[in-house]
Design an enzyme around this catalytic site. Structure first.
Site, mmCIF file in Angstrom:
data_model
loop_
_atom_site.group_PDB
_atom_site.id
_atom_site.type_symbol
_atom_site.label_atom_id
_atom_site.label_comp_id
_atom_site.label_asym_id
_atom_site.label_seq_id
_atom_site.Cartn_x
_atom_site.Cartn_y
_atom_site.Cartn_z
ATOM 1 N N SER A 95 0.658 -1.347 -0.076
ATOM 2 C CA SER A 95 0.056 -0.036 -0.169
ATOM 3 C C SER A 95 0.887 1.202 -0.141
ATOM 4 C CB SER A 95 -0.850 0.070 1.150
ATOM 5 O OG SER A 95 -0.087 0.279 2.346
ATOM 6 N N LYS A 146 0.618 4.705 6.635
ATOM 7 C CA LYS A 146 0.094 5.431 5.691
ATOM 8 C C LYS A 146 0.910 7.027 5.625
ATOM 9 C CE LYS A 146 -2.768 2.200 5.032
ATOM 10 N NZ LYS A 146 -2.687 1.334 3.720
#
Length: 270
Positions: free
Chosen positions: A94, A167
C-alpha cells in the site's frame, strides 16, 4: 685567644657544626638519599601488592558473563524501543514504491515525546483504529510464542500482535480534504504528490468529500493509492475514516532493512 662562637636560635653553635649535622642526616649519597630509598621501597612494595591483588582476582565463568551481557543488551534494546526507535515490517504494497513489502522501517518514538505532531506529507505508523486489519493469526507453539513475545517486547522484532499500519498523512484536524477526478485537495488547494506509485493518480477512481477532519485526528492514505485500504475506505467507521493522533506511534524515519533498500527520510519523515 679563645673565641666564642655565636649560637643559633636552637642553641647549637653556628659554623661547621651545622653542615656536619646535615651531612649526617642526609646520608653519604646526597640530600634525602636515605628517605628516597625508603620511599622507593614503599612504592615498590605497594605496586607489588596491587599486582598481587589483581592477579588474585578470578575471572567470572562464562556461564555468568554471557547471561550478564545478554541481560545488558536486552535492557539497552528495551530502552531504545521505548524511547528512541522501534522497528516495524511492511506487510503489503500500500505504500509502494516508497516502502516495499518486507521492508523493515525505523519509527522515531522520541519525536512525539519532544512535541512533534503529524503533518501532511509525513509517513507515519499508527495502531489500527478499529477493524482496518483482519484478525491476526495466533502462534499455537508455546515455545516460539514465548520467544517471539520477549523479542517483540524489547523491540528486536516487530510487534507481536502486528495490528499497526503505515500510511502518509494527507490532512490534520480542522482541515478539509476532497478528491475529484484525479485531483486531491486540502482546504481547496491541490496537493502535489510526487511519491505516488507509478501509474496511480491521487484519487485512483475513488471520489470523496469534502470531509472535514475532526480535531485530534489525521486523514491518511497510501502512496499506492489503487492498492491501499486507507481513510477513504473507512468513512463509515469511527472518526469518519480519520485516525486519532493518540494512535500514532511516530514518523517513519528510515528503511533499515534490506541493505539494498536502505533509505533515510529524516527525523520526522518526509
Amino acid at each position: 685567644m679563645a673565641v666564642n662562637l655565636p649560637e643559633t636560635p636552637s642553641g647549637a653553635p653556628s659554623g661547621s657544626a651545622v653542615p656536619a649535622a646535615r651531612a649526617a642526616q642526609d646520608g653519604p649519597h646526597g640530600p634525602g638519599a636515605s628517605g628516597g630509598r625508603a620511599g622507593a621501597r614503599r612504592r615498590a612494595g605497594g605496586s607489588r601488592g596491587r599486582k598481587a591483588r589483581r592477579a588474585g582476582r578470578r575471572p567470572r565463568p562464562w556461564w555468568i558473563e554471557i547471561p550478564a551481557m545478554a541481560a545488558v543488551g536486552l535492557v539497552v534494546a528495551l530502552l531504545i524501543k521505548t524511547c528512541l526507535f522501534q522497528v516495524f515490517t511492511i506487510p503489503s504494497g500500500s505504500m509502494e514504491n516508497t516502502l516495499r513489502i518486507g521492508d523493515r522501517v525505523g519509527v522515531n518514538k522520541l519525536a512525539p515525546l519532544t512535541g512533534w505532531t503529524p503533518e501532511p506529507g509525513q509517513p507515519v505508523v499508527f495502531k489500527d483504529p478499529g477493524n482496518w486489519l483482519p484478525p491476526q493469526p495466533v502462534d499455537t507453539n508455546p515455545l516460539t510464542n514465548a520467544v517471539s513475545s520477549v523479542l517483540s517486547f524489547v523491540g528486536l522484532v516487530p510487534p507481536k500482535d502486528d495490528n499497526y499500519l503505515v500510511k502518509r498523512v494527507i490532512a490534520t484536524g480542522g482541515q478539509t480534504v476532497q478528491c475529484t477526478g484525479t485531483t486531491l485537495s486540502v482546504d481547496g488547494r491541490k496537493v502535489d504528490e510526487p511519491y505516488l506509485h507509478p501509474g496511480d493518480d491521487s484519487c485512483a477512481g475513488l471520489d470523496f468529500g469534502p470531509v472535514k477532519v475532526p480535531a485530534g485526528y489525521i486523514w491518511v492514505e497510501g502512496d499506492h493509492r489503487s492498492d491501499s485500504a486507507d481513510s477513504r475506505w473507512h468513512r463509515q467507521g469511527p472518526g469518519g475514516g480519520a485516525v486519532p493522533v493518540g494512535n500514532v506511534v511516530g514518523p517513519v524515519s528510515a528503511v533499515v532493512w534490506p541493505v539494498s533498500h536502505l533509505d533515510w527520510f529524516g527525523w520526522t519523515g518526509r
